[in-house]
Design a protein around this motif. Sequence first.
Motif, short mmCIF file in Angstrom:
data_model
loop_
_atom_site.label_atom_id
_atom_site.label_comp_id
_atom_site.label_asym_id
_atom_site.label_seq_id
_atom_site.Cartn_x
_atom_site.Cartn_y
_atom_site.Cartn_z
N MET A 123 -0.34 -9.33 -1.25
CA MET A 123 -0.99 -10.02 -2.52
C MET A 123 -0.67 -11.42 -2.82
O MET A 123 -1.54 -12.23 -3.29
CB MET A 123 -0.32 -9.12 -3.79
CG MET A 123 -0.88 -9.46 -5.08
SD MET A 123 -2.81 -9.12 -5.13
CE MET A 123 -2.73 -7.41 -5.11
N ALA A 124 0.72 -11.94 -2.60
CA ALA A 124 0.90 -13.10 -2.42
C ALA A 124 0.23 -14.13 -1.83
O ALA A 124 0.17 -15.20 -2.05
CB ALA A 124 2.61 -13.37 -2.26
N SER A 125 -0.15 -13.65 -0.41
CA SER A 125 -0.95 -14.51 0.48
C SER A 125 -2.55 -14.53 0.13
O SER A 125 -3.05 -15.53 0.28
CB SER A 125 -0.80 -14.04 1.94
OG SER A 125 0.49 -14.12 2.27
N LYS A 127 10.08 1.63 0.41
CA LYS A 127 10.46 0.45 -0.10
C LYS A 127 9.61 -0.96 0.89
O LYS A 127 9.17 -1.85 0.30
CB LYS A 127 11.88 -0.15 -0.12
CG LYS A 127 12.31 -1.33 -0.43
CD LYS A 127 14.01 -1.69 -0.30
CE LYS A 127 14.23 -3.05 -0.72
NZ LYS A 127 15.60 -3.07 -0.34
N GLN A 146 5.64 -1.14 0.08
CA GLN A 146 5.62 -1.98 -1.30
C GLN A 146 6.08 -3.49 -1.03
O GLN A 146 5.07 -4.07 -1.47
CB GLN A 146 6.81 -1.42 -2.41
CG GLN A 146 6.45 -2.02 -3.74
CD GLN A 146 4.86 -1.86 -4.42
OE1 GLN A 146 4.34 -0.90 -4.19
NE2 GLN A 146 4.32 -3.02 -4.63
N GLU A 147 6.99 -3.70 -0.09
CA GLU A 147 7.34 -5.07 -0.12
C GLU A 147 6.00 -5.86 1.00
O GLU A 147 5.59 -6.98 0.80
CB GLU A 147 8.29 -5.27 1.05
CG GLU A 147 9.60 -5.00 0.12
CD GLU A 147 10.96 -5.25 0.78
OE1 GLU A 147 10.82 -5.42 2.17
OE2 GLU A 147 12.22 -4.79 0.32
N LYS A 155 2.83 -4.82 0.64
CA LYS A 155 1.92 -5.22 -0.43
C LYS A 155 1.89 -6.31 -1.05
O LYS A 155 0.92 -6.96 -1.39
CB LYS A 155 1.69 -3.57 -1.26
CG LYS A 155 1.23 -2.55 -0.61
CD LYS A 155 1.23 -1.35 -1.73
CE LYS A 155 0.78 -0.16 -1.07
NZ LYS A 155 0.70 0.96 -2.21
N ASP A 156 3.14 -6.56 -1.49
CA ASP A 156 3.50 -7.72 -2.15
C ASP A 156 3.26 -9.02 -1.46
O ASP A 156 2.87 -10.04 -1.95
CB ASP A 156 4.91 -7.54 -2.67
CG ASP A 156 5.39 -6.48 -3.71
OD1 ASP A 156 4.38 -6.11 -4.27
OD2 ASP A 156 6.43 -6.12 -3.96
N GLU A 157 3.78 -8.92 -0.20
CA GLU A 157 3.38 -10.07 0.75
C GLU A 157 1.92 -10.40 0.83
O GLU A 157 1.50 -11.54 0.84
CB GLU A 157 3.93 -9.72 2.43
CG GLU A 157 5.37 -9.77 2.13
CD GLU A 157 6.24 -11.21 2.56
OE1 GLU A 157 5.20 -12.17 2.38
OE2 GLU A 157 7.25 -11.28 3.07
N LEU A 173 -6.05 -4.67 -0.34
CA LEU A 173 -5.25 -4.95 -1.45
C LEU A 173 -5.43 -4.00 -2.70
O LEU A 173 -4.89 -4.09 -3.75
CB LEU A 173 -5.76 -6.37 -1.82
CG LEU A 173 -5.40 -7.37 -1.23
CD1 LEU A 173 -6.32 -8.67 -1.61
CD2 LEU A 173 -4.09 -8.00 -1.14
N GLU A 225 -5.04 -0.37 -4.45
CA GLU A 225 -3.92 0.71 -4.72
C GLU A 225 -4.49 1.91 -4.35
O GLU A 225 -4.81 2.78 -5.54
CB GLU A 225 -3.34 0.58 -5.99
CG GLU A 225 -2.43 -0.78 -6.20
CD GLU A 225 -1.32 -0.42 -5.40
OE1 GLU A 225 -0.70 0.58 -5.00
OE2 GLU A 225 -0.48 -1.55 -5.18
#
Length: 404
Positions: A62-64, A52, A55-56, A58-60, A79, A81
């Motif tokens: 991608m958002a930045s 988890k 994944q979080e 990676k999300d951070e 970035l 996968e």
Amino acid sequence: MENAHSPVSIPEASPKPYKKSFVATLMEATSFRSPFKEDTYFISHLKSSEKKALQELKDELMASYGPDGECTMWGVPLLAEDEKADVVLLKFLRARDFRVSDSFNMLQKCLAWRKEFKADGVGEEELGFKELDGVVAYMHGYDREGHPVCYNAYGVFKDKEMYERIFGDEEKLNKFLRWRIQVLERGIGLLHFKPGGVNSIVQVTDLKDMPKRELRLASNHLLSLFQDNYPEMVARKIFINVPWYFSALYSMFSPFLTQRTKSKFVISREGYAAETLYKFIRSEDVPVQYGGLSGPNDLQKPASEFTVKGGEKVNIQIQGIEGGATITWELVVGGWDLQYSAEFVPYAEGSYTIAVEKTRKVSASEVAIHNSFTSREAGKMVLSVENTTSRRKKAGAYRYIVRK
């Protein structure tokens, strides 16, 4: 033609038992295998909370940076996968105990530092430290598990002129730090960044003659750079030739080290470098100055290792040498200060034993012995190592080739 039928007999020994010396007892207490267990980087091996966190993170990212953003480290697009990106991100997560916010903050700072430092191109720069190459910091071979090994030795800086030439002002210090990062980056270039692969290096630091006060500033800078920007890049940190004042040196660095970093340490007291390094690195890959066989006369053959106890004489017998064959051998014992000799013993009755190398004392400063002998008749070569004047066990290695 190499003779494949030359068995090596079990060394004959004539031991003289002694009680353990204080130095030996102390060495056993401070030289140990690290309890550190390296991450495999297989996603399937992670706990659900760790998956988890990955994944979080990676999300951070991608958002930045967005889907088209540039976010690369050690040639790995973070970035993407793929498994390489996962390995790099897991290093930052592991360094911060899988706290996503702290890991992301560390990652961002590292990316910013690499851009400012121009770390991606430092490996190709000519920084002009030829006198330090192969002496102060250098990559040399691999350990038994395939990790690249980086050796560090700062004893040359006890010379004041050398110290001033390298560290005399801030500009010189920064140039040295850049050179030291260059060595590390080249080592990292050998890594796989792959689950189950080799994803970290081994650091060997020789503390002999290290001027600890003078190098405090440079050491603190290096430690800070390594810890902040190279998480989980070291599988094991081996200290050799550790002097009596190591506790004071260790206490200086200890506040800056995480418990995980400390778990990677292996400590070896002065004089036991070969014995300690052999536990982790094959003797043929250990540099000759540390009691190994990796040097100018390298036979490029696997070596056999042995120990010589205090008060013991070991005879290494190389059997099955045919008449007209030439045997070439290398032999080394860490720390030497032993008696050494070599003789050829013919099999035929009535033939005389030939003293190939007469008994002599080999000093601690001598590196590996390299010699050859051509036999006129069939027989065996006997290499003798005598440690009868010492109570200290020493580690050694030898290898040979027999050709017709």
